[in-house]
Scaffold this motif. Sequence first.
Motif, PDB file in Angstrom:
ATOM      1  N   GLN A  80      32.191  10.075 -19.108  1.00  0.00           N
ATOM      2  CA  GLN A  80      31.839  11.091 -18.066  1.00  0.00           C
ATOM      3  C   GLN A  80      30.652  10.682 -17.259  1.00  0.00           C
ATOM      4  O   GLN A  80      29.943   9.826 -17.863  1.00  0.00           O
ATOM      5  N   PRO A  81      30.463  11.433 -16.150  1.00  0.00           N
ATOM      6  CA  PRO A  81      29.162  11.187 -15.283  1.00  0.00           C
ATOM      7  C   PRO A  81      27.793  11.658 -16.190  1.00  0.00           C
ATOM      8  O   PRO A  81      28.189  12.572 -17.195  1.00  0.00           O
ATOM      9  N   ASN A  82      26.730  10.851 -16.311  1.00  0.00           N
ATOM     10  CA  ASN A  82      25.714  10.908 -17.050  1.00  0.00           C
ATOM     11  C   ASN A  82      24.699  10.738 -16.366  1.00  0.00           C
ATOM     12  O   ASN A  82      24.518  10.125 -15.182  1.00  0.00           O
ATOM     13  N   SER A  83      23.342  11.030 -16.886  1.00  0.00           N
ATOM     14  CA  SER A  83      21.864  11.170 -16.193  1.00  0.00           C
ATOM     15  C   SER A  83      21.543   9.564 -16.261  1.00  0.00           C
ATOM     16  O   SER A  83      20.647   9.094 -15.240  1.00  0.00           O
ATOM     17  N   GLU A  84      22.183   8.656 -17.059  1.00  0.00           N
ATOM     18  CA  GLU A  84      21.645   7.451 -17.062  1.00  0.00           C
ATOM     19  C   GLU A  84      22.177   6.334 -16.184  1.00  0.00           C
ATOM     20  O   GLU A  84      21.681   5.414 -15.642  1.00  0.00           O
ATOM     21  N   VAL A 107      34.666   6.699  -6.441  1.00  0.00           N
ATOM     22  CA  VAL A 107      33.509   7.584  -5.790  1.00  0.00           C
ATOM     23  C   VAL A 107      34.015   9.100  -5.590  1.00  0.00           C
ATOM     24  O   VAL A 107      33.094   9.721  -5.993  1.00  0.00           O
ATOM     25  N   MET A 108      35.090   9.214  -5.248  1.00  0.00           N
ATOM     26  CA  MET A 108      35.459  10.638  -5.053  1.00  0.00           C
ATOM     27  C   MET A 108      35.684  11.212  -6.384  1.00  0.00           C
ATOM     28  O   MET A 108      35.259  12.612  -6.363  1.00  0.00           O
ATOM     29  N   MET A 113      33.859  15.324 -10.703  1.00  0.00           N
ATOM     30  CA  MET A 113      33.600  15.552 -11.800  1.00  0.00           C
ATOM     31  C   MET A 113      32.163  16.181 -11.957  1.00  0.00           C
ATOM     32  O   MET A 113      31.797  16.840 -12.823  1.00  0.00           O
ATOM     33  N   GLN A 114      31.133  15.609 -11.145  1.00  0.00           N
ATOM     34  CA  GLN A 114      29.919  15.936 -11.256  1.00  0.00           C
ATOM     35  C   GLN A 114      29.636  17.479 -10.698  1.00  0.00           C
ATOM     36  O   GLN A 114      28.938  18.129 -11.174  1.00  0.00           O
ATOM     37  N   VAL A 120      39.692  16.723 -19.265  1.00  0.00           N
ATOM     38  CA  VAL A 120      40.744  16.189 -18.859  1.00  0.00           C
ATOM     39  C   VAL A 120      41.589  16.891 -17.685  1.00  0.00           C
ATOM     40  O   VAL A 120      41.898  16.083 -16.703  1.00  0.00           O
ATOM     41  N   ALA A 121      41.762  17.869 -17.753  1.00  0.00           N
ATOM     42  CA  ALA A 121      42.445  18.802 -16.640  1.00  0.00           C
ATOM     43  C   ALA A 121      41.694  18.705 -15.239  1.00  0.00           C
ATOM     44  O   ALA A 121      42.228  18.582 -14.303  1.00  0.00           O
ATOM     45  N   THR A 122      40.361  18.862 -15.512  1.00  0.00           N
ATOM     46  CA  THR A 122      39.346  18.770 -14.103  1.00  0.00           C
ATOM     47  C   THR A 122      39.794  17.388 -13.606  1.00  0.00           C
ATOM     48  O   THR A 122      39.951  17.124 -12.250  1.00  0.00           O
ATOM     49  N   THR A 123      39.610  16.419 -14.437  1.00  0.00           N
ATOM     50  CA  THR A 123      39.491  14.843 -13.932  1.00  0.00           C
ATOM     51  C   THR A 123      40.802  14.877 -13.270  1.00  0.00           C
ATOM     52  O   THR A 123      40.867  14.112 -12.039  1.00  0.00           O
TER      53      THR A 123
END
Length: 533
Positions: A80-84, A107-108, A113-114, A120-123
Amino acid sequence: MINRQSLIAKYFPPIGLRFLIIILLILGIFFRFAYLDRKVYWHDEAYTSLRISGYTKTEFVQQVFNGRVFAVGDIQKYQQPNSEKGLINTINSLAVEDAQHPPLYYVMLRLWMQFFGNSVATTRSLSAIISLIAFPCIYWLCLELFQSPITAWISVAFLTVSPFNVLYAQEARELSLWMVTTLLGSAVLLRAIRLGSKHLWGIYAVTVALGLYTFLFSALVAIAHAIYVFAIESFRFTKTVKAYLIATSVGFLAFVPWILTVINSLSEIHRTTTSAQARQSVSALVSGWISNISYLFADFWRYEPFFPDLNLPVLRWGRFLIPLLLILVIYSFLFLYRQAGTRVWLFVFILSGVPALALILPDLIIGGKVSLRARYVIPSYVGVQLAVAYLLAGQIISSKLIARKFWQLVMVVVISSGVVSCAVSSQAETWWNKSSHANPQIARIINKANKPLLISSNYSLNIGDIMSLINLLDTQVQMQLVIEPSMPNIPDSFSEVFFYNPSKELRYELENKYKLVEVFQYSRLWRLEQKSS
Protein backbone atom coordinates in the motif's frame (compact mmCIF):
# COMPACT_ATOMS: atom_id res chain seq x y z
CA MET A 1 -24.55 -6.00 -50.82
CA ILE A 2 -25.01 -2.23 -51.00
CA ASN A 3 -28.67 -2.55 -50.03
CA ARG A 4 -27.85 -4.74 -47.04
CA GLN A 5 -25.06 -2.42 -45.86
CA SER A 6 -27.29 0.61 -46.32
CA LEU A 7 -30.09 -1.03 -44.36
CA ILE A 8 -27.79 -1.89 -41.45
CA ALA A 9 -26.42 1.65 -41.42
CA LYS A 10 -29.83 3.32 -41.38
CA TYR A 11 -31.59 0.92 -39.02
CA PHE A 12 -32.03 2.19 -35.47
CA PRO A 13 -32.80 -0.42 -32.80
CA PRO A 14 -36.47 -0.55 -31.78
CA ILE A 15 -37.55 0.57 -28.32
CA GLY A 16 -37.77 -3.01 -27.06
CA LEU A 17 -34.18 -3.81 -28.03
CA ARG A 18 -32.91 -0.53 -26.61
CA PHE A 19 -34.70 -1.26 -23.33
CA LEU A 20 -33.13 -4.75 -23.21
CA ILE A 21 -29.66 -3.34 -23.83
CA ILE A 22 -30.15 -0.73 -21.09
CA ILE A 23 -31.04 -3.59 -18.70
CA LEU A 24 -27.88 -5.40 -19.80
CA LEU A 25 -25.90 -2.22 -19.24
CA ILE A 26 -27.17 -2.04 -15.67
CA LEU A 27 -26.32 -5.72 -15.18
CA GLY A 28 -22.84 -5.18 -16.61
CA ILE A 29 -22.20 -2.31 -14.22
CA PHE A 30 -23.46 -4.44 -11.33
CA PHE A 31 -21.19 -7.36 -12.25
CA ARG A 32 -18.18 -5.03 -12.43
CA PHE A 33 -18.69 -3.62 -8.93
CA ALA A 34 -20.34 -6.50 -7.06
CA TYR A 35 -18.09 -8.54 -4.78
CA LEU A 36 -14.97 -6.66 -5.84
CA ASP A 37 -13.05 -8.11 -2.90
CA ARG A 38 -14.37 -11.68 -3.17
CA LYS A 39 -11.87 -13.12 -5.63
CA VAL A 40 -8.35 -13.77 -4.45
CA TYR A 41 -6.00 -10.81 -4.78
CA TRP A 42 -3.63 -12.93 -6.79
CA HIS A 43 0.07 -13.00 -7.61
CA ASP A 44 0.07 -10.34 -10.36
CA GLU A 45 -2.19 -7.97 -8.42
CA ALA A 46 0.07 -8.34 -5.38
CA TYR A 47 2.96 -7.13 -7.54
CA THR A 48 0.80 -4.17 -8.56
CA SER A 49 0.50 -3.25 -4.87
CA LEU A 50 4.25 -3.72 -4.37
CA ARG A 51 4.90 -1.20 -7.17
CA ILE A 52 2.30 1.16 -5.68
CA SER A 53 4.10 1.01 -2.33
CA GLY A 54 7.25 2.31 -4.01
CA TYR A 55 9.38 -0.62 -2.86
CA THR A 56 11.19 -2.88 -5.27
CA LYS A 57 11.05 -6.65 -5.09
CA THR A 58 14.74 -6.62 -4.15
CA GLU A 59 14.08 -4.31 -1.20
CA PHE A 60 11.12 -6.41 -0.10
CA VAL A 61 13.18 -9.61 -0.10
CA GLN A 62 16.16 -7.98 1.64
CA GLN A 63 14.04 -6.47 4.39
CA VAL A 64 11.61 -9.34 4.96
CA PHE A 65 13.22 -12.65 3.89
CA ASN A 66 15.80 -12.51 6.67
CA GLY A 67 14.68 -15.32 8.98
CA ARG A 68 13.13 -13.00 11.58
CA VAL A 69 9.65 -13.69 12.97
CA PHE A 70 7.16 -10.86 12.44
CA ALA A 71 3.40 -10.26 12.32
CA VAL A 72 1.62 -10.00 8.97
CA GLY A 73 0.55 -6.47 9.89
CA ASP A 74 4.19 -5.42 10.11
CA ILE A 75 4.76 -5.88 6.37
CA GLN A 76 1.52 -4.48 4.94
CA LYS A 77 3.42 -1.30 4.03
CA TYR A 78 4.79 -3.27 1.07
CA GLN A 79 1.25 -3.59 -0.30
CA GLN A 80 0.00 0.00 0.00
CA PRO A 81 1.09 3.64 -0.29
CA ASN A 82 3.21 4.68 2.68
CA SER A 83 5.09 7.68 4.00
CA GLU A 84 8.51 6.13 3.37
CA LYS A 85 8.16 6.00 -0.44
CA GLY A 86 6.64 8.53 -2.83
CA LEU A 87 5.26 8.58 -6.35
CA ILE A 88 8.76 8.77 -7.85
CA ASN A 89 9.61 5.53 -6.05
CA THR A 90 6.61 3.84 -7.65
CA ILE A 91 7.88 4.81 -11.10
CA ASN A 92 11.43 3.80 -10.16
CA SER A 93 10.26 0.38 -8.91
CA LEU A 94 8.75 -0.28 -12.34
CA ALA A 95 11.73 1.14 -14.23
CA VAL A 96 14.26 -0.96 -12.32
CA GLU A 97 12.45 -4.31 -12.16
CA ASP A 98 9.29 -4.28 -14.28
CA ALA A 99 9.84 -1.99 -17.27
CA GLN A 100 7.50 -4.09 -19.43
CA HIS A 101 4.74 -2.39 -17.44
CA PRO A 102 4.71 1.36 -18.25
CA PRO A 103 3.80 3.66 -15.36
CA LEU A 104 0.53 5.40 -16.33
CA TYR A 105 -1.90 3.01 -14.64
CA TYR A 106 0.33 2.60 -11.58
CA VAL A 107 0.60 6.36 -11.07
CA MET A 108 -3.18 6.67 -11.38
CA LEU A 109 -3.72 3.81 -8.92
CA ARG A 110 -1.30 5.17 -6.33
CA LEU A 111 -3.06 8.54 -6.35
CA TRP A 112 -6.41 6.75 -6.18
CA MET A 113 -5.36 4.67 -3.16
CA GLN A 114 -3.85 7.67 -1.37
CA PHE A 115 -7.19 9.42 -1.68
CA PHE A 116 -9.70 6.58 -1.18
CA GLY A 117 -7.84 3.93 0.83
CA ASN A 118 -6.07 0.65 0.16
CA SER A 119 -8.62 -2.13 0.65
CA VAL A 120 -8.84 -4.77 -2.08
CA ALA A 121 -12.23 -3.46 -3.20
CA THR A 122 -10.97 0.12 -3.37
CA THR A 123 -7.84 -0.89 -5.25
CA ARG A 124 -9.83 -2.82 -7.85
CA SER A 125 -12.55 -0.18 -8.14
CA LEU A 126 -10.34 2.07 -10.28
CA SER A 127 -10.15 -0.62 -12.97
CA ALA A 128 -13.92 -1.13 -12.74
CA ILE A 129 -14.57 2.59 -13.18
CA ILE A 130 -12.15 2.82 -16.12
CA SER A 131 -13.91 -0.16 -17.75
CA LEU A 132 -17.15 1.85 -17.91
CA ILE A 133 -15.47 4.32 -20.28
CA ALA A 134 -15.21 1.46 -22.79
CA PHE A 135 -19.01 1.55 -23.33
CA PRO A 136 -19.19 4.98 -25.00
CA CYS A 137 -15.87 4.30 -26.72
CA ILE A 138 -17.05 1.12 -28.46
CA TYR A 139 -20.35 2.84 -29.33
CA TRP A 140 -18.44 5.71 -30.96
CA LEU A 141 -16.09 3.30 -32.74
CA CYS A 142 -19.06 1.43 -34.24
CA LEU A 143 -20.65 4.65 -35.44
CA GLU A 144 -17.39 5.71 -37.09
CA LEU A 145 -16.72 2.29 -38.59
CA PHE A 146 -20.18 1.01 -39.56
CA GLN A 147 -22.29 4.21 -39.41
CA SER A 148 -24.79 1.85 -37.79
CA PRO A 149 -26.63 2.65 -34.53
CA ILE A 150 -27.95 -0.92 -34.17
CA THR A 151 -24.42 -2.38 -34.49
CA ALA A 152 -23.22 0.13 -31.89
CA TRP A 153 -25.99 -0.85 -29.48
CA ILE A 154 -25.33 -4.57 -29.89
CA SER A 155 -21.58 -4.05 -29.43
CA VAL A 156 -22.26 -2.30 -26.13
CA ALA A 157 -24.55 -5.19 -25.11
CA PHE A 158 -21.80 -7.75 -25.80
CA LEU A 159 -19.18 -5.71 -23.97
CA THR A 160 -21.32 -5.17 -20.87
CA VAL A 161 -21.89 -8.88 -20.14
CA SER A 162 -18.76 -10.36 -21.73
CA PRO A 163 -17.29 -12.58 -18.99
CA PHE A 164 -13.78 -11.86 -20.31
CA ASN A 165 -14.23 -8.10 -20.05
CA VAL A 166 -15.95 -8.29 -16.66
CA LEU A 167 -13.16 -10.42 -15.18
CA TYR A 168 -10.45 -7.99 -16.23
CA ALA A 169 -12.55 -5.00 -15.19
CA GLN A 170 -12.27 -6.38 -11.65
CA GLU A 171 -8.51 -6.77 -11.63
CA ALA A 172 -5.91 -4.36 -10.28
CA ARG A 173 -3.92 -4.33 -13.51
CA GLU A 174 -3.77 -1.98 -16.47
CA LEU A 175 -5.95 -4.09 -18.80
CA SER A 176 -9.16 -2.04 -18.50
CA LEU A 177 -7.19 1.07 -19.34
CA TRP A 178 -5.62 -0.69 -22.32
CA MET A 179 -9.06 -1.65 -23.61
CA VAL A 180 -10.18 1.98 -23.35
CA THR A 181 -7.08 3.41 -25.08
CA THR A 182 -7.46 0.83 -27.88
CA LEU A 183 -11.12 1.67 -28.48
CA LEU A 184 -10.64 5.41 -28.13
CA GLY A 185 -7.56 5.52 -30.35
CA SER A 186 -9.33 3.48 -33.04
CA ALA A 187 -12.42 5.72 -32.99
CA VAL A 188 -10.33 8.90 -33.13
CA LEU A 189 -8.26 7.49 -36.00
CA LEU A 190 -11.32 6.74 -38.12
CA ARG A 191 -12.80 10.16 -37.44
CA ALA A 192 -9.50 11.89 -38.22
CA ILE A 193 -9.27 10.00 -41.52
CA ARG A 194 -12.86 10.94 -42.37
CA LEU A 195 -12.66 14.64 -41.46
CA GLY A 196 -8.94 15.33 -41.91
CA SER A 197 -8.90 17.72 -38.95
CA LYS A 198 -5.52 18.67 -37.49
CA HIS A 199 -7.21 18.87 -34.10
CA LEU A 200 -8.32 15.23 -34.39
CA TRP A 201 -4.87 14.12 -35.51
CA GLY A 202 -3.48 15.86 -32.44
CA ILE A 203 -5.92 13.94 -30.24
CA TYR A 204 -4.88 10.73 -31.97
CA ALA A 205 -1.24 11.47 -31.12
CA VAL A 206 -2.28 11.75 -27.47
CA THR A 207 -4.10 8.39 -27.63
CA VAL A 208 -0.98 6.77 -29.09
CA ALA A 209 1.12 8.08 -26.20
CA LEU A 210 -1.50 7.10 -23.62
CA GLY A 211 -1.72 3.60 -25.08
CA LEU A 212 2.04 3.13 -25.01
CA TYR A 213 2.29 4.43 -21.44
CA THR A 214 -0.43 1.94 -20.52
CA PHE A 215 0.83 -1.26 -22.15
CA LEU A 216 3.80 -1.97 -24.41
CA PHE A 217 1.72 -4.08 -26.78
CA SER A 218 -0.09 -0.88 -27.74
CA ALA A 219 2.71 -0.65 -30.30
CA LEU A 220 0.99 -3.54 -32.10
CA VAL A 221 -2.22 -1.50 -32.24
CA ALA A 222 -0.27 1.42 -33.75
CA ILE A 223 1.24 -0.97 -36.33
CA ALA A 224 -2.25 -2.26 -37.19
CA HIS A 225 -3.46 1.31 -37.61
CA ALA A 226 -0.47 2.09 -39.83
CA ILE A 227 -1.14 -0.88 -42.12
CA TYR A 228 -4.80 0.15 -42.36
CA VAL A 229 -4.00 3.77 -43.24
CA PHE A 230 -1.46 2.79 -45.89
CA ALA A 231 -3.83 0.16 -47.32
CA ILE A 232 -6.85 2.45 -47.73
CA GLU A 233 -4.60 5.07 -49.30
CA SER A 234 -3.32 2.46 -51.78
CA PHE A 235 0.20 2.74 -50.31
CA ARG A 236 0.61 6.27 -51.65
CA PHE A 237 2.06 9.17 -49.67
CA THR A 238 -1.19 11.13 -49.38
CA LYS A 239 -2.18 13.92 -47.02
CA THR A 240 -3.85 11.33 -44.75
CA VAL A 241 -0.72 9.18 -44.62
CA LYS A 242 1.39 12.23 -43.85
CA ALA A 243 -0.95 13.30 -41.03
CA TYR A 244 -0.95 9.78 -39.61
CA LEU A 245 2.85 9.53 -39.63
CA ILE A 246 3.23 12.90 -37.92
CA ALA A 247 0.66 12.06 -35.23
CA THR A 248 2.11 8.63 -34.56
CA SER A 249 5.66 10.00 -34.47
CA VAL A 250 4.62 12.58 -31.89
CA GLY A 251 3.01 9.83 -29.79
CA PHE A 252 6.12 7.66 -29.96
CA LEU A 253 8.42 10.62 -29.24
CA ALA A 254 6.48 11.26 -26.05
CA PHE A 255 7.18 7.63 -25.12
CA VAL A 256 10.95 7.82 -25.77
CA PRO A 257 11.89 8.17 -22.06
CA TRP A 258 10.24 4.84 -21.28
CA ILE A 259 11.57 3.23 -24.45
CA LEU A 260 15.09 3.99 -23.16
CA THR A 261 14.10 2.46 -19.82
CA VAL A 262 12.89 -0.69 -21.56
CA ILE A 263 16.11 -0.97 -23.58
CA ASN A 264 18.19 -0.68 -20.41
CA SER A 265 16.07 -3.38 -18.76
CA LEU A 266 15.94 -5.97 -21.55
CA SER A 267 17.86 -8.58 -19.56
CA GLU A 268 15.58 -8.13 -16.55
CA ILE A 269 12.48 -8.31 -18.76
CA HIS A 270 13.76 -11.53 -20.32
CA ARG A 271 14.39 -13.02 -16.88
CA THR A 272 10.96 -12.11 -15.49
CA THR A 273 9.09 -13.41 -18.56
CA THR A 274 10.84 -16.79 -18.69
CA SER A 275 7.66 -18.62 -17.71
CA ALA A 276 6.00 -17.50 -20.97
CA GLN A 277 8.79 -19.00 -23.07
CA ALA A 278 8.06 -22.68 -22.41
CA ARG A 279 7.38 -24.46 -25.71
CA GLN A 280 3.84 -25.75 -26.23
CA SER A 281 2.53 -28.30 -28.70
CA VAL A 282 0.57 -26.96 -31.64
CA SER A 283 -2.54 -28.78 -30.42
CA ALA A 284 -2.22 -27.15 -26.99
CA LEU A 285 -1.82 -23.72 -28.58
CA VAL A 286 -4.83 -24.16 -30.89
CA SER A 287 -6.98 -25.48 -28.06
CA GLY A 288 -6.00 -22.51 -25.89
CA TRP A 289 -6.74 -19.96 -28.61
CA ILE A 290 -10.19 -21.43 -29.19
CA SER A 291 -10.99 -21.48 -25.47
CA ASN A 292 -9.86 -17.88 -25.05
CA ILE A 293 -12.12 -16.73 -27.89
CA SER A 294 -15.08 -18.52 -26.32
CA TYR A 295 -14.48 -16.68 -23.02
CA LEU A 296 -15.48 -13.46 -24.76
CA PHE A 297 -19.04 -14.76 -24.71
CA ALA A 298 -19.28 -17.51 -22.09
CA ASP A 299 -17.24 -19.43 -19.53
CA PHE A 300 -19.76 -20.76 -17.01
CA TRP A 301 -18.67 -24.37 -17.64
CA ARG A 302 -15.36 -23.57 -15.94
CA TYR A 303 -17.08 -23.57 -12.54
CA GLU A 304 -16.07 -27.09 -11.36
CA PRO A 305 -12.52 -26.41 -10.05
CA PHE A 306 -13.82 -23.41 -8.09
CA PHE A 307 -17.11 -24.91 -6.84
CA PRO A 308 -16.16 -28.57 -6.17
CA ASP A 309 -19.37 -29.23 -4.21
CA LEU A 310 -21.66 -27.79 -6.87
CA ASN A 311 -23.14 -30.47 -9.12
CA LEU A 312 -24.91 -28.79 -12.03
CA PRO A 313 -24.58 -30.88 -15.21
CA VAL A 314 -26.43 -28.19 -17.17
CA LEU A 315 -23.47 -25.84 -16.59
CA ARG A 316 -20.93 -28.50 -17.58
CA TRP A 317 -22.78 -29.06 -20.84
CA GLY A 318 -22.00 -25.45 -21.67
CA ARG A 319 -18.58 -26.53 -22.97
CA PHE A 320 -20.40 -27.77 -26.07
CA LEU A 321 -20.90 -24.09 -26.87
CA ILE A 322 -17.18 -23.72 -27.63
CA PRO A 323 -17.28 -25.13 -31.20
CA LEU A 324 -20.55 -23.29 -31.86
CA LEU A 325 -19.05 -20.00 -30.71
CA LEU A 326 -16.01 -20.62 -32.91
CA ILE A 327 -18.29 -21.21 -35.90
CA LEU A 328 -20.16 -18.00 -35.04
CA VAL A 329 -16.92 -16.00 -34.97
CA ILE A 330 -15.64 -17.45 -38.27
CA TYR A 331 -18.98 -16.85 -39.97
CA SER A 332 -19.03 -13.29 -38.59
CA PHE A 333 -15.78 -12.47 -40.35
CA LEU A 334 -17.03 -14.05 -43.59
CA PHE A 335 -20.28 -12.07 -43.35
CA LEU A 336 -18.35 -8.88 -42.66
CA TYR A 337 -16.10 -9.48 -45.67
CA ARG A 338 -19.04 -10.14 -47.99
CA GLN A 339 -21.46 -7.48 -46.78
CA ALA A 340 -19.40 -4.52 -45.55
CA GLY A 341 -17.32 -2.10 -47.57
CA THR A 342 -13.60 -2.61 -47.97
CA ARG A 343 -12.68 0.13 -45.50
CA VAL A 344 -14.90 -1.53 -42.88
CA TRP A 345 -13.86 -5.17 -43.11
CA LEU A 346 -10.21 -4.24 -43.66
CA PHE A 347 -10.10 -2.31 -40.37
CA VAL A 348 -11.60 -5.18 -38.37
CA PHE A 349 -9.41 -7.79 -40.05
CA ILE A 350 -6.21 -5.83 -39.48
CA LEU A 351 -7.06 -4.88 -35.87
CA SER A 352 -7.83 -8.54 -35.11
CA GLY A 353 -4.99 -10.06 -37.10
CA VAL A 354 -1.89 -7.96 -36.45
CA PRO A 355 -1.74 -8.18 -32.62
CA ALA A 356 -2.72 -11.86 -32.69
CA LEU A 357 -0.19 -12.89 -35.36
CA ALA A 358 2.56 -10.90 -33.64
CA LEU A 359 2.20 -13.25 -30.64
CA ILE A 360 1.11 -16.45 -32.39
CA LEU A 361 3.94 -16.67 -34.93
CA PRO A 362 6.81 -16.50 -32.38
CA ASP A 363 5.04 -19.13 -30.26
CA LEU A 364 4.81 -21.43 -33.28
CA ILE A 365 8.28 -20.77 -34.67
CA ILE A 366 10.47 -20.15 -31.62
CA GLY A 367 8.32 -21.68 -28.92
CA GLY A 368 6.39 -20.12 -26.08
CA LYS A 369 2.89 -19.50 -24.77
CA VAL A 370 2.51 -15.73 -24.77
CA SER A 371 -0.40 -16.01 -27.21
CA LEU A 372 -2.24 -18.22 -24.71
CA ARG A 373 -2.43 -15.35 -22.24
CA ALA A 374 -5.73 -13.88 -23.31
CA ARG A 375 -5.03 -10.52 -21.70
CA TYR A 376 -2.24 -9.87 -24.20
CA VAL A 377 -4.59 -10.15 -27.20
CA ILE A 378 -7.26 -7.67 -26.10
CA PRO A 379 -7.15 -5.59 -29.34
CA SER A 380 -7.77 -8.75 -31.38
CA TYR A 381 -10.78 -9.59 -29.22
CA VAL A 382 -12.14 -6.10 -29.86
CA GLY A 383 -12.15 -6.99 -33.55
CA VAL A 384 -13.92 -10.29 -32.83
CA GLN A 385 -16.67 -8.56 -30.87
CA LEU A 386 -17.12 -5.95 -33.60
CA ALA A 387 -17.48 -8.66 -36.27
CA VAL A 388 -20.05 -10.65 -34.29
CA ALA A 389 -22.02 -7.49 -33.48
CA TYR A 390 -22.12 -6.55 -37.18
CA LEU A 391 -23.32 -10.04 -38.13
CA LEU A 392 -26.17 -10.04 -35.62
CA ALA A 393 -27.12 -6.45 -36.41
CA GLY A 394 -27.49 -7.41 -40.05
CA GLN A 395 -29.29 -10.68 -39.50
CA ILE A 396 -31.86 -9.75 -36.84
CA ILE A 397 -33.36 -7.25 -39.29
CA SER A 398 -33.43 -9.73 -42.17
CA SER A 399 -36.47 -9.54 -44.42
CA LYS A 400 -36.85 -13.33 -44.13
CA LEU A 401 -38.88 -14.25 -41.05
CA ILE A 402 -37.17 -17.60 -40.40
CA ALA A 403 -33.67 -16.10 -40.69
CA ARG A 404 -34.66 -13.17 -38.49
CA LYS A 405 -36.06 -15.42 -35.75
CA PHE A 406 -33.06 -17.76 -35.90
CA TRP A 407 -30.51 -14.97 -35.47
CA GLN A 408 -32.58 -13.33 -32.75
CA LEU A 409 -32.41 -16.67 -30.93
CA VAL A 410 -28.64 -16.80 -31.47
CA MET A 411 -28.26 -13.33 -29.97
CA VAL A 412 -30.41 -14.26 -26.97
CA VAL A 413 -28.33 -17.42 -26.38
CA VAL A 414 -25.01 -15.56 -26.64
CA ILE A 415 -26.06 -12.72 -24.36
CA SER A 416 -27.74 -15.09 -21.88
CA SER A 417 -24.56 -17.18 -21.77
CA GLY A 418 -22.61 -14.06 -20.86
CA VAL A 419 -25.05 -13.14 -18.09
CA VAL A 420 -24.98 -16.68 -16.64
CA SER A 421 -21.18 -16.74 -16.81
CA CYS A 422 -20.86 -13.41 -14.99
CA ALA A 423 -23.39 -14.53 -12.35
CA VAL A 424 -21.56 -17.83 -11.70
CA SER A 425 -18.04 -16.39 -11.62
CA SER A 426 -19.13 -13.50 -9.36
CA GLN A 427 -19.70 -16.02 -6.57
CA ALA A 428 -16.28 -17.66 -6.89
CA GLU A 429 -13.19 -16.92 -4.83
CA THR A 430 -11.03 -17.40 -7.89
CA TRP A 431 -11.42 -18.06 -11.62
CA TRP A 432 -9.46 -19.19 -14.67
CA ASN A 433 -7.73 -15.81 -15.14
CA LYS A 434 -5.97 -16.01 -11.76
CA SER A 435 -3.31 -18.18 -10.19
CA SER A 436 -2.90 -18.44 -6.39
CA HIS A 437 -6.12 -20.52 -6.50
CA ALA A 438 -5.51 -22.25 -3.17
CA ASN A 439 -4.62 -19.12 -1.17
CA PRO A 440 -8.13 -18.42 0.24
CA GLN A 441 -8.37 -21.96 1.63
CA ILE A 442 -4.79 -21.80 2.91
CA ALA A 443 -5.52 -18.50 4.67
CA ARG A 444 -8.65 -19.91 6.35
CA ILE A 445 -6.67 -22.88 7.71
CA ILE A 446 -3.89 -20.67 9.07
CA ASN A 447 -6.29 -18.05 10.52
CA LYS A 448 -8.20 -20.77 12.40
CA ALA A 449 -5.05 -22.35 13.82
CA ASN A 450 -4.02 -21.81 17.43
CA LYS A 451 -0.98 -19.51 17.62
CA PRO A 452 0.26 -20.29 14.08
CA LEU A 453 3.59 -19.59 12.42
CA LEU A 454 3.80 -19.54 8.63
CA ILE A 455 7.23 -20.17 7.11
CA SER A 456 8.19 -19.80 3.46
CA SER A 457 11.13 -19.03 1.20
CA ASN A 458 11.93 -17.22 -2.02
CA TYR A 459 11.58 -20.46 -4.01
CA SER A 460 9.78 -20.39 -7.38
CA LEU A 461 6.83 -17.92 -7.39
CA ASN A 462 6.59 -17.80 -3.60
CA ILE A 463 7.36 -14.08 -3.30
CA GLY A 464 4.27 -13.02 -5.26
CA ASP A 465 2.09 -15.72 -3.71
CA ILE A 466 3.18 -14.70 -0.19
CA MET A 467 2.26 -11.09 -0.99
CA SER A 468 -1.11 -12.42 -2.15
CA LEU A 469 -1.54 -14.29 1.14
CA ILE A 470 -0.77 -11.15 3.14
CA ASN A 471 -4.12 -9.74 2.01
CA LEU A 472 -5.97 -12.78 3.38
CA LEU A 473 -4.20 -13.54 6.67
CA ASP A 474 -5.12 -11.99 10.01
CA THR A 475 -2.71 -9.19 10.86
CA GLN A 476 -1.60 -11.02 14.03
CA VAL A 477 -0.50 -14.20 12.22
CA GLN A 478 3.25 -14.62 12.57
CA MET A 479 5.52 -15.27 9.59
CA GLN A 480 9.11 -16.29 9.03
CA LEU A 481 10.63 -15.92 5.56
CA VAL A 482 14.05 -17.12 4.42
CA ILE A 483 16.20 -17.11 1.29
CA GLU A 484 16.96 -20.63 0.13
CA PRO A 485 19.02 -22.67 0.77
CA SER A 486 19.01 -21.17 4.28
CA MET A 487 17.24 -23.31 6.86
CA PRO A 488 14.83 -21.43 9.14
CA ASN A 489 15.58 -21.42 12.85
CA ILE A 490 12.08 -22.36 13.97
CA PRO A 491 11.07 -21.14 17.47
CA ASP A 492 9.39 -23.56 19.87
CA SER A 493 6.78 -21.05 21.05
CA PHE A 494 4.15 -21.76 18.36
CA SER A 495 1.35 -24.31 18.61
CA GLU A 496 1.13 -24.93 14.87
CA VAL A 497 3.86 -24.38 12.28
CA PHE A 498 3.11 -24.33 8.54
CA PHE A 499 5.52 -24.25 5.60
CA TYR A 500 4.36 -22.81 2.30
CA ASN A 501 5.81 -24.40 -0.86
CA PRO A 502 9.39 -25.32 0.10
CA SER A 503 11.67 -26.55 -2.67
CA LYS A 504 12.40 -30.28 -2.82
CA GLU A 505 15.87 -29.64 -1.43
CA LEU A 506 14.61 -27.64 1.54
CA ARG A 507 11.80 -30.10 2.17
CA TYR A 508 14.38 -32.90 2.30
CA GLU A 509 16.38 -30.93 4.91
CA LEU A 510 13.24 -30.29 6.95
CA GLU A 511 12.29 -33.97 6.91
CA ASN A 512 15.53 -34.74 8.76
CA LYS A 513 14.14 -32.88 11.80
CA TYR A 514 10.36 -32.75 11.35
CA LYS A 515 7.46 -34.75 10.09
CA LEU A 516 5.84 -32.93 7.14
CA VAL A 517 2.09 -33.42 6.81
CA GLU A 518 0.39 -32.20 3.65
CA VAL A 519 -2.52 -30.03 4.80
CA PHE A 520 -4.66 -30.68 1.74
CA GLN A 521 -3.91 -32.05 -1.70
CA TYR A 522 -2.11 -29.80 -4.19
CA SER A 523 -2.11 -26.93 -1.67
CA ARG A 524 1.66 -26.59 -1.39
CA LEU A 525 1.04 -26.11 2.35
CA TRP A 526 2.67 -28.43 4.87
CA ARG A 527 2.29 -28.71 8.64
CA LEU A 528 5.52 -29.32 10.55
CA GLU A 529 5.27 -31.74 13.46
CA GLN A 530 7.95 -32.94 15.82
CA LYS A 531 9.16 -36.46 15.12
CA SER A 532 8.39 -38.91 17.87
CA SER A 533 11.54 -40.05 19.62
